[in-house]
Design a protein around this motif. Structure first.
Motif, PDB file in Angstrom:
ATOM      1  N   LYS A   1      -3.877  17.814  -5.351  1.00  0.00           N
ATOM      2  CA  LYS A   1      -3.727  17.423  -3.953  1.00  0.00           C
ATOM      3  C   LYS A   1      -2.421  17.909  -3.332  1.00  0.00           C
ATOM      4  O   LYS A   1      -2.172  17.680  -2.157  1.00  0.00           O
ATOM      5  N   GLY A   2      -1.589  18.589  -4.133  1.00  0.00           N
ATOM      6  CA  GLY A   2      -0.345  19.104  -3.589  1.00  0.00           C
ATOM      7  C   GLY A   2       0.458  19.858  -4.629  1.00  0.00           C
ATOM      8  O   GLY A   2      -0.033  20.124  -5.728  1.00  0.00           O
TER       9      GLY A   2
ATOM     10  N   ALA B   1      10.114   9.749   9.250  1.00  0.00           N
ATOM     11  CA  ALA B   1      10.914  10.400  10.303  1.00  0.00           C
ATOM     12  C   ALA B   1      10.060  11.243  11.250  1.00  0.00           C
ATOM     13  O   ALA B   1      10.600  11.981  12.068  1.00  0.00           O
ATOM     14  N   LYS B   2       8.738  11.196  11.100  1.00  0.00           N
ATOM     15  CA  LYS B   2       7.801  11.906  11.976  1.00  0.00           C
ATOM     16  C   LYS B   2       7.900  13.420  11.838  1.00  0.00           C
ATOM     17  O   LYS B   2       7.686  14.156  12.799  1.00  0.00           O
ATOM     18  N   LYS B   3       8.240  13.887  10.632  1.00  0.00           N
ATOM     19  CA  LYS B   3       8.480  15.316  10.452  1.00  0.00           C
ATOM     20  C   LYS B   3       7.552  15.989   9.454  1.00  0.00           C
ATOM     21  O   LYS B   3       7.400  17.207   9.481  1.00  0.00           O
ATOM     22  N   CYS B   4       6.952  15.223   8.530  1.00  0.00           N
ATOM     23  CA  CYS B   4       6.207  15.888   7.459  1.00  0.00           C
ATOM     24  C   CYS B   4       4.691  15.868   7.665  1.00  0.00           C
ATOM     25  O   CYS B   4       3.982  16.716   7.139  1.00  0.00           O
ATOM     26  N   GLY B   5       4.167  14.891   8.414  1.00  0.00           N
ATOM     27  CA  GLY B   5       2.727  14.815   8.658  1.00  0.00           C
ATOM     28  C   GLY B   5       1.902  14.441   7.449  1.00  0.00           C
ATOM     29  O   GLY B   5       0.679  14.624   7.457  1.00  0.00           O
ATOM     30  N   LYS B   6       2.540  13.904   6.393  1.00  0.00           N
ATOM     31  CA  LYS B   6       1.813  13.584   5.161  1.00  0.00           C
ATOM     32  C   LYS B   6       1.091  12.236   5.229  1.00  0.00           C
ATOM     33  O   LYS B   6       0.248  11.942   4.387  1.00  0.00           O
ATOM     34  N   CYS B   7       1.444  11.385   6.209  1.00  0.00           N
ATOM     35  CA  CYS B   7       0.938  10.009   6.216  1.00  0.00           C
ATOM     36  C   CYS B   7      -0.295   9.841   7.105  1.00  0.00           C
ATOM     37  O   CYS B   7      -0.450   8.821   7.786  1.00  0.00           O
ATOM     38  N   LYS B   8      -1.173  10.822   7.112  1.00  0.00           N
ATOM     39  CA  LYS B   8      -2.389  10.726   7.919  1.00  0.00           C
ATOM     40  C   LYS B   8      -3.296   9.603   7.411  1.00  0.00           C
ATOM     41  O   LYS B   8      -3.540   9.486   6.212  1.00  0.00           O
ATOM     42  N   VAL B   9      -3.802   8.797   8.353  1.00  0.00           N
ATOM     43  CA  VAL B   9      -4.765   7.741   8.008  1.00  0.00           C
ATOM     44  C   VAL B   9      -5.916   7.793   9.005  1.00  0.00           C
ATOM     45  O   VAL B   9      -5.779   8.331  10.111  1.00  0.00           O
TER      46      VAL B   9
ATOM     47  N   VAL C   1       0.857  -1.180   0.000  1.00  0.00           N
ATOM     48  CA  VAL C   1       0.000   0.000   0.000  1.00  0.00           C
ATOM     49  C   VAL C   1       0.898   1.236   0.000  1.00  0.00           C
ATOM     50  O   VAL C   1       1.739   1.388   0.890  1.00  0.00           O
ATOM     51  N   ASP C   2       0.710   2.106  -0.984  1.00  0.00           N
ATOM     52  CA  ASP C   2       1.586   3.280  -1.122  1.00  0.00           C
ATOM     53  C   ASP C   2       1.008   4.461  -0.361  1.00  0.00           C
ATOM     54  O   ASP C   2       0.054   5.089  -0.793  1.00  0.00           O
ATOM     55  N   ILE C   3       1.578   4.744   0.808  1.00  0.00           N
ATOM     56  CA  ILE C   3       1.177   5.894   1.622  1.00  0.00           C
ATOM     57  C   ILE C   3       2.234   6.982   1.491  1.00  0.00           C
ATOM     58  O   ILE C   3       3.424   6.713   1.617  1.00  0.00           O
ATOM     59  N   GLU C   4       1.790   8.211   1.217  1.00  0.00           N
ATOM     60  CA  GLU C   4       2.723   9.324   1.059  1.00  0.00           C
ATOM     61  C   GLU C   4       3.480   9.552   2.358  1.00  0.00           C
ATOM     62  O   GLU C   4       2.873   9.649   3.438  1.00  0.00           O
TER      63      GLU C   4
ATOM     64  N   PRO D   1      -6.804   8.266   3.240  1.00  0.00           N
ATOM     65  CA  PRO D   1      -7.438   9.358   2.492  1.00  0.00           C
ATOM     66  C   PRO D   1      -6.685   9.654   1.192  1.00  0.00           C
ATOM     67  O   PRO D   1      -5.504   9.325   1.056  1.00  0.00           O
ATOM     68  N   GLU D   2      -7.374  10.295   0.263  1.00  0.00           N
ATOM     69  CA  GLU D   2      -6.780  10.607  -1.036  1.00  0.00           C
ATOM     70  C   GLU D   2      -5.475  11.383  -0.904  1.00  0.00           C
ATOM     71  O   GLU D   2      -4.494  11.102  -1.583  1.00  0.00           O
ATOM     72  N   GLU D   3      -5.455  12.340   0.045  1.00  0.00           N
ATOM     73  CA  GLU D   3      -4.266  13.178   0.179  1.00  0.00           C
ATOM     74  C   GLU D   3      -3.046  12.410   0.675  1.00  0.00           C
ATOM     75  O   GLU D   3      -1.905  12.851   0.501  1.00  0.00           O
ATOM     76  N   SER D   4      -3.277  11.259   1.294  1.00  0.00           N
ATOM     77  CA  SER D   4      -2.173  10.472   1.838  1.00  0.00           C
ATOM     78  C   SER D   4      -1.751   9.331   0.933  1.00  0.00           C
ATOM     79  O   SER D   4      -0.788   8.626   1.243  1.00  0.00           O
ATOM     80  N   ARG D   5      -2.484   9.144  -0.153  1.00  0.00           N
ATOM     81  CA  ARG D   5      -2.135   8.033  -1.036  1.00  0.00           C
ATOM     82  C   ARG D   5      -0.968   8.408  -1.925  1.00  0.00           C
ATOM     83  O   ARG D   5      -1.012   9.395  -2.636  1.00  0.00           O
ATOM     84  N   GLY D   6       0.067   7.615  -1.844  1.00  0.00           N
ATOM     85  CA  GLY D   6       1.200   7.821  -2.728  1.00  0.00           C
ATOM     86  C   GLY D   6       0.799   7.455  -4.139  1.00  0.00           C
ATOM     87  O   GLY D   6      -0.143   6.710  -4.372  1.00  0.00           O
TER      88      GLY D   6
END
Length: 655
Positions: free
Chosen positions: A456-457, A41-49, A32-35, A106-111
Motif C-alpha cells: 500500500k506504499g 498539516a493538510k500537506k500529505c493527503g494521506k488521510c482520505k476517508v 482509530v489509527d488514520i495515516e 479505506p485500507e490505504e488510509s489506515r495507519g
C-alpha cells in the motif's frame, strides 16, 4: 458545546465528539489509527476517508455530507478528484464534525503499528554507571531515647553502609512520603539516589527493579528506549510520529508557526510532552510496570526541538547568528516539564554544538566516537528531516547541518508511508525488462514470487532503492527526468500519471491492498533530489574546509539507517565517493547515544567535551552554495567522479 455521534468503520469505534473537531482529531480520541504523515498539516493527503450517507438504523444516526464542514481548497482537486468527491471522500484533517457521521477508513488510509523501529548498532561497548542507583538499608527503629529524624536516619545509614556523602540531599516530594514508606517497610527500605547527591525515591523493603527512559526526539519521528539501569539491557523499544508535525514539517516552519500564533509555542510544547507521556505509559505497560517506575530520563534532539521541548523561545535559533538559548547539558526535574514519570526523576539533556547542530548530533558522536580514531578520517551522516554531518578524527572534528526535508522518511512522497505492514521495503528493477522485484513488510516472499503482495506504499529504505534503480536502468536520466518518450512504448510501467507528468508503476492495483497502482512520480524524484543534494553539499563543504578530497569511511545513521542499501545511496550521490566496503549503516546512532548517556555518566562528561571541541561550519551562507547545490541535484553528481561505482555507472543504458 454540542457533541455528535461519530462512527468509524471497519473498526466499529464510536463515540461522541465535540462540534468543530476534525475527523482526524476524532479518530485519535476514539483510538482509530488514520495515516497522516504530515501530522494533520493538510500537506500529505494521506488521510482520505469516505463518508457514508443515509440513515443507519443500527446506530440510529442520519449520516450525510452536510454534517461536515464544507470542502476546502486544500483538498478539492489537489488530493481528491472530482470522481472521489462524488463518492463521498474527504480529508480527515480538514473535515470538521457538525452532526452525526459514519466514516469509512479505506485500507490505504489506515495507519498500522510501526514494525521497523529505530534500532541502532548491536554490540556497542559502554561502562554501566547510571546517574541513579538503588541502595537497600535496614534502619534502626526510632525510640524514645533516639529522636533522630527519618531523613537524617536514612542519610546516616546510607553513609555508613555505602560510603555515600554525609550531606546527602532529598527531593521535597520524596520527603513528603518518607515517614509512611519507612514504617510500611518495617524500617527496611530501598533508597534511590541521584548522582550521589540526592535521594529521589524511597520504597518499602528490598526493591531491585530500576529503569530509565532514553528518547531521541527527531523532527519527524520520536524513538524511545526503556532500559534496565542495573543491567544495561534495553527492555522495550517504541516510536511514534512527532506530534508537532501538524505544525510544520521542518524546524523552520515550526519556528514560523510559533511566531505567527500567540499560542503556537504552547501547542507545540504540549504536543511533544503528551507524546512522551504516551510513550512512557505504553512502554512500561508492556513489562507490567508504570511510568512512576521510571527514575531517570535522557533526551536528545536538534536545537529547535530542544527549545520547544524545554519551552524556550526558539525564534533566535532561526535568525542570524543562529544563537541557542542554552548550549550546556541540563538536569531538570521531570515534573517541571510535565513529563509523567516519577515526579522526583531527573531529565538530562545533552549539550548543543552550535546553530542547528544540537544534542542529537552530540549523541551520534558519543555513540560512534570518530574523535577516538587516530588516522582514519570519517564522514558521519545522520539522515533525517534535519541532517547532521561530521568529518574528522582525533586531531580535529568539524560538523554542519542541512535542511534535508522529510522526503527520505516517506513524507512528500505520493505513496510514502512509515515502515509498517504493507510498506514496500526493498526494490530491484531488471535492466532489460524494466520489471520490478520488491519485498513488502509482513511478507516473506518477494514479488513476483507472490502475486498478491498487499502493498500500500513505500517506506524510507525503499525510496532510496527505487530512485537508484530508476537511474541505474535508465528510466530516469542524470538530471532526474523520466525518459518517457523512449520507454512508454517499451513498458506500460513508464507512463503519464493523472496529472500528465511521468511516473513508474511499481505495483499494479491487483497486487496491492488499496485497489490502485503504487507509483513513483516525477515529483517524488525531485523531492529526493533536493534531500540528497543538501546532504552532498554539506559533506563537500566540510571535506573542503577540513583539507581532504576523500574520506576513509562513511557512516550512515538515522531513522532507517540500518536498512539503507549503501550501493543505492552512493549511486544516488547522497555523499561523496568512498569505497563501498568502507560505507557502513549503523541505524539510529542518536538513539544509541541517548541510551549511552542514560547508562553511563562518563558519556555525559564526554558529550560536553565533544560539544566544546567540535568546529561548526555554516554552509548555507557560503557564496557559491546555490551553484554547488544545483550540481549536486544530478545523479550521482553533475561533475564529480565516482570511481568506486564507475562499473555500475558504465552499465547504465544511454537513452
Amino acid at each position: 458545546m454540542s457533541t455528535y455521534q461519530v462512527i468509524f468503520q471497519p473498526s466499529g469505534r464510536r463515540g461522541r465528539v465535540e462540534e468543530g473537531k476534525t475527523l482526524l482529531e476524532a479518530s485519535r480520541e476514539l483510538g482509530v489509527d488514520i495515516e497522516a504523515v504530515c501530522g494533520g498539516a493538510k500537506k500529505c493527503g494521506k488521510c482520505k476517508v469516505k463518508i457514508e450517507e443515509g440513515f443507519f438504523e443500527k446506530f440510529n444516526i442520519d449520516s450525510k455530507m452536510g454534517n461536515l464542514s464544507p470542502f476546502q481548497p486544500e483538498e478539492e482537486g489537489k488530493f481528491i478528484t472530482e470522481e472521489m468527491i462524488g463518492d463521498g471522500y474527504r480529508l480527515a484533517c480538514i473535515a470538521k464534525v457538525q452532526g452525526d457521521i459514519l466514516v469509512f477508513v479505506p485500507e490505504e488510509s489506515r495507519g498500522a503499528t510501526q514494525v521497523v523501529l529505530e534500532i541502532g548498532k548491536e554490540g556497542r561497548v559502554f561502562n554501566l554507571d547510571p546517574a541513579v542507583t538503588k541502595y537497600y538499608v535496614e534502619l534502626k527503629p526510632a525510640t524514645l531515647e533516639d529522636h533522630t529524624g527519618d531523613y537524617e536516619r536514612l542519610a546516616e545509614a546510607l553513609h555508613k553502609k555505602y560510603n555515600l556523602p554525609p550531606n546527602l540531599g532529598i527531593d521535597y516530594f520524596c520527603l513528603n512520603q518518607l515517614p509512611n514508606v519507612i514504617r510500611d517497610g518495617n524500617w527496611n527500605v530501598t533508597a534511590t539516589v541521584w548522582n550521589d547527591k540526592e535521594i529521589i525515591h524511597v520504597e518499602s523493603g528490598l526493591v531491585e527493579k530500576c529503569v530509565g527512559l532514553a528518547v531521541d526526539i527527531g523532527t519527524t519521528t520520536v524513538a524511545a528506549y526503556l532500559c534496565d539501569l542495573k543491567t544495561g539491557e534495553t527492555l522495550v523499544r517504541d516510536s511514534m510520529m512527532n506530534p508537532q508535525v501538524r505544525y510544520g514539517e521542518d524546524v523552520l516552519s515550526r519556528i514560523t508557526y510559533h511566531m505567527m500564533n500567540d499560542d503556537g509555542m504552547e501547542k507545540m510544547h504540549n504536543a511533544i510532552i503528551e507524546g512522551l507521556n504516551t510513550l512512557a505509559a505504553r512502554m512500561t505497560k508492556k513489562i507490567d510496570m508504570t511510568p512512576n517506575d521510571i527514575l531517570e530520563v535522557t533526551l536528545v534532539f536538534n536545537t529547535v526541538m530542544q527549545h520547544i521541548a524545554l519551552n524556550i523561545d526558539p525564534k533566535f535559533v532561526g535568525r542570524s547568528p543562529f544563537t541557542a538559548g542554552v548550549k550546556s547539558s541540563l538536569d531538570i526535574k521531570a515534573r517541571d516539564l510535565g513529563i509523567k514519570v516519577n515526579r522526583c526523576a531527573n531529565v538530562h539533556t545533552l549539550p548543543v554544538e552550535a546553530g542547528f547542530v544540537g544534542p542529537d548530533n552530540v549523541s551520534v558522536l558519543i555513540a560512534e566516537e570518530p574523535y577516538k580514531q587516530d588516522k582514519e578520517i570519517r564522514l558521519v551522516i545522520d539522515i533525517g528531516t534535519n541532517g547532521e554531518i561530521d568529518v574528522g578524527n582525533s586531531k580535529k572534528l568539524m560538523c554542519t547541518s542541512c535542511a534535508t526535508g522529510p522526503a527520505l522518511e516517506g513524507a512528500q512522497i505520493k505513496f510514502g508511508m512509515r515502515a509498517a505492514p504493507g510498506a514496500i521495503e526493498r526494490i530491484l528493477i531488471d535492466p532489460e525488462s524494466l520489471e520490478p522485484t520488491y519485498k513488502v513488510i509482513g511478507k516473506e516472499e518477494w514479488y513476483p514470487d507472490i502475486e498478491k503482495t498487499d502493498a500500500k506504499g513505500i517506506c524510507g529504505s525503499a525510496i532510496i532503492d527505487i530512485i537508484a534503480e530508476l537511474f541505474k536502468t535508465g528510466i530516469i536520466n542524470k538530471s532526474g527526468r523520466f525518459n518517457l518518450k523512449q520507454l512508454e512504448a517499451k513498458t506500460p510501467r513508464v507512463r503519464k500519471g493523472e496529472d500528465g507528468r511521468p511516473e513508474y508503476v511499481l505495483a499494479w492495483a491487483k497486487e496491492t491492498s488499496i485497489g490502485k497502482d503504487v507509483t513513483i512520480t516525477q515529483g517524488d524524484v525531485r523531492a529526493v533530489q533536493l534531500a540528497k543534494a543538501a546532504l552532498y553539499c554539506g559533506a563537500e563543504y566540510l571535506m573542503e574546509k577540513y583539507g581532504v578530497n576523500k574520506v576513509d569511511s562513511v557512516t550512515l545513521a538515522g531513522a532507517f539507517g540500518s536498512y539503507i542499501d549503501r550501493e543505492s545511496a552512493l549511486t544516488m550521490g547522497m555523499f561523496p565517493d568512498c569505497e563501498l566496503e568502507k560505507v557502513q549503516a549503523v541505524g539510529n546512532a542518536a538513539g544509541d547515544g541517548a541510551k549511552l548517556a542514560l547508562l553511563d555518566r562518563g558519556k555525559r562528561k564526554e558529550a560536553m567535551e565533544v560539544a566544546h571541541s567540535v568546529e561548526f561550519v555554516e554552509t548555507a551562507v557560503e557564496p557559491d552554495f546555490q551553484d554547488r547545490f544545483a550540481l549536486a541535484m544530478a545523479f550521482p553528481h553533475a561533475t564529480h567522479k565516482f570511481p568506486s561505482i564507475q562499473h555500475i555507472l558504465d552499465k547504465i543504458p544511454k537513452r
